[in-house]
Write a protein that holds these residues in place. Structure first.
Motif, mmCIF file in Angstrom:
data_model
loop_
_atom_site.group_PDB
_atom_site.id
_atom_site.type_symbol
_atom_site.label_atom_id
_atom_site.label_comp_id
_atom_site.label_asym_id
_atom_site.label_seq_id
_atom_site.Cartn_x
_atom_site.Cartn_y
_atom_site.Cartn_z
ATOM 1 N N GLN A 16 1.598 -7.877 4.385
ATOM 2 C CA GLN A 16 1.377 -6.570 3.778
ATOM 3 C C GLN A 16 2.401 -6.248 2.714
ATOM 4 O O GLN A 16 2.136 -5.571 1.752
ATOM 5 C CB GLN A 16 1.427 -5.475 4.843
ATOM 6 N N TYR A 20 -1.117 -6.051 -2.334
ATOM 7 C CA TYR A 20 -1.370 -4.698 -2.803
ATOM 8 C C TYR A 20 -2.802 -4.321 -2.470
ATOM 9 O O TYR A 20 -3.736 -4.918 -2.952
ATOM 10 C CB TYR A 20 -1.126 -4.602 -4.309
ATOM 11 N N TYR A 21 -2.922 -3.354 -1.615
ATOM 12 C CA TYR A 21 -4.255 -2.918 -1.238
ATOM 13 C C TYR A 21 -4.844 -2.055 -2.337
ATOM 14 O O TYR A 21 -4.131 -1.366 -3.052
ATOM 15 C CB TYR A 21 -4.193 -2.150 0.081
ATOM 16 N N PHE A 66 5.704 -0.643 7.822
ATOM 17 C CA PHE A 66 4.912 -1.600 8.583
ATOM 18 C C PHE A 66 5.764 -2.188 9.712
ATOM 19 O O PHE A 66 6.983 -2.009 9.739
ATOM 20 C CB PHE A 66 4.408 -2.720 7.661
ATOM 21 N N ARG A 71 10.980 -4.316 3.463
ATOM 22 C CA ARG A 71 11.694 -3.199 2.825
ATOM 23 C C ARG A 71 12.147 -2.117 3.805
ATOM 24 O O ARG A 71 12.772 -1.145 3.402
ATOM 25 C CB ARG A 71 10.794 -2.534 1.778
ATOM 26 N N TRP A 96 -3.886 0.590 8.239
ATOM 27 C CA TRP A 96 -3.335 0.907 6.915
ATOM 28 C C TRP A 96 -4.367 1.493 5.919
ATOM 29 O O TRP A 96 -4.090 2.494 5.253
ATOM 30 C CB TRP A 96 -2.613 -0.308 6.336
ATOM 31 N N LEU A 108 4.533 1.922 1.426
ATOM 32 C CA LEU A 108 5.550 2.176 2.448
ATOM 33 C C LEU A 108 6.794 1.378 2.055
ATOM 34 O O LEU A 108 6.667 0.366 1.377
ATOM 35 C CB LEU A 108 5.040 1.720 3.820
HETATM 36 N N1 LIG Z 1 9.146 0.340 -4.863
HETATM 37 C C1 LIG Z 1 8.610 0.520 -3.542
HETATM 38 C C2 LIG Z 1 7.612 -0.589 -3.261
HETATM 39 C C3 LIG Z 1 6.913 -0.335 -1.941
HETATM 40 C C4 LIG Z 1 5.920 -1.446 -1.610
HETATM 41 O O1 LIG Z 1 5.491 -2.246 -2.464
HETATM 42 N N2 LIG Z 1 5.545 -1.486 -0.336
HETATM 43 C C5 LIG Z 1 4.605 -2.454 0.156
HETATM 44 C C6 LIG Z 1 5.121 -3.013 1.471
HETATM 45 S S1 LIG Z 1 6.698 -3.801 1.278
HETATM 46 C C7 LIG Z 1 3.288 -1.753 0.463
HETATM 47 O O2 LIG Z 1 3.279 -0.571 0.774
HETATM 48 N N3 LIG Z 1 2.178 -2.503 0.444
HETATM 49 C C8 LIG Z 1 0.894 -2.021 0.841
HETATM 50 C C9 LIG Z 1 0.052 -1.571 -0.293
HETATM 51 O O3 LIG Z 1 0.476 -1.679 -1.465
HETATM 52 O O4 LIG Z 1 -1.079 -1.125 -0.026
HETATM 53 C C10 LIG Z 1 9.759 0.550 -2.513
HETATM 54 O O5 LIG Z 1 10.741 -0.181 -2.723
HETATM 55 O O6 LIG Z 1 9.671 1.294 -1.538
#
Ligand SMILES: N[C@@H](CCC(=O)N[C@@H](CS)C(=O)NCC(=O)O)C(=O)O
Length: 263
Positions: A16, A20-21, A66, A71, A96, A108
């Motif tokens: 995840q 990118y969803y 998650f 992160r 999600w 997230l």
């Molecule tokens: N710049 C943001 C990037 C957040 C990010 O890309 N999160 C990913 C998970 S690490 C996410 O939410 N992915 C799911 C999605 O994009 O739907 C941060 O550092 O918080």
């Protein structure tokens, strides 16, 4: 031929963070979360400031991320280091798509504190580092810790093509990317870190001792140890550095007992 470590994304949950969803972003519907913080500068190891510490412990923080490290984990580690309670909400992959539209940025992590929602892992980290006094002893040390973290973030961004292919999220030649992208970037980043640590008067990035930058980098070394079969041999001093950070009494037990997550 180099053996690619068993895919670093062994579960869809672990994917995840690098996928990118497509769901559209919609504004949050989250509400407030309780007590107001009374101080932005608590001292957690100082008797005179027990009151601040107590207030912080009582403040209700909710971290939503998650069920992986990625992160979110350095943020969790800051809470553990400070001994400050927080609600550790871990979103499951299947949930999600339904939850994404209710989040502020469609991504997230985000942190809820004092009725406010704070997205962006870097901003959350720095906010908590300031709260928990993990930013060094003066403004230059704070800036230096930030600077090292920014350089490290660039390194993480630079190696992403390898990470994606290695995780099966993109097509490409993992061996070539390892050799041509990952290793050169790793060597530049860690050579710089080595010079930083050599100049430091402490075992950590800044002279006065541990900061959030150490926790952030030590945490990511965990991922590199899964991702890079030669890391330990090539950079044993950074395995030692990671162990030094993870041996800090405030986080030692948590690190030893936390859920295994390869990213
Ligand atoms: N710049 C943001 C990037 C957040 C990010 O890309 N999160 C990913 C998970 S690490 C996410 O939410 N992915 C799911 C999605 O994009 O739907 C941060 O550092 O918080």
């Amino acid at each position: 031929m180099r053996v690619i470590p068993k895919s670093i994304a062994t579960s869809t949950l672990e994917r995840q963070c690098v996928s990118y969803y497509k769901t559209a972003n919609i504004r949050t519907s989250n509400g407030g979360i309780g007590m107001k913080l009374t101080s932005s500068k608590p001292t957690l190891d100082d008797n005179d400031n027990k009151k601040h510490s107590k207030n912080l412990k009582m403040a209700r923080y909710t971290l939503t991320y998650f069920d992986i490290r990625a992160r979110g984990e350095a943020i969790r580690l800051l809470f553990k280091y400070a001994g400050v309670e927080f609600k550790d909400v871990r979103i499951q992959r299947a949930d999600w798509p339904k939850i994404k539209p209710t989040t502020p940025t469609g991504k997230l992590p985000y942190l809820e504190v004092d009725g406010k929602i704070l997205p962006e892992s870097g901003a959350i980290l720095r906010y908590l580092a300031r709260q928990f006094k993990l930013i060094g002893d003066n403004e230059l040390e704070t800036a230096f810790a930030d600077s090292v973290v920014e350089t490290y973030r660039d390194f993480k961004a630079n190696i992403r093509p390898y990470v994606h292919v290695s995780a099966g999220l993109a097509n490409g030649n993992a061996d070539e990317l390892y050799k041509d992208v990952y290793v050169p970037n790793r060597d530049i980043a860690f050579k710089y870190l080595e010079s930083v640590l050599a100049k430091s008067e402490s075992d950590f990035i800044v002279d006065s001792g541990v900061t959030y930058a150490d926790i952030f980098i030590a945490e990511h070394i965990t991922t590199l140890l899964y991702l890079d079969p030669s890391f330990e041999k090539a950079l044993p001093q950074f395995v030692d550095y990671q162990q030094k950070v993870f041996a800090l009494p405030q986080i030692k037990d948590y690190v030893a007992s936390r859920k295994v997550s390869k990213v």
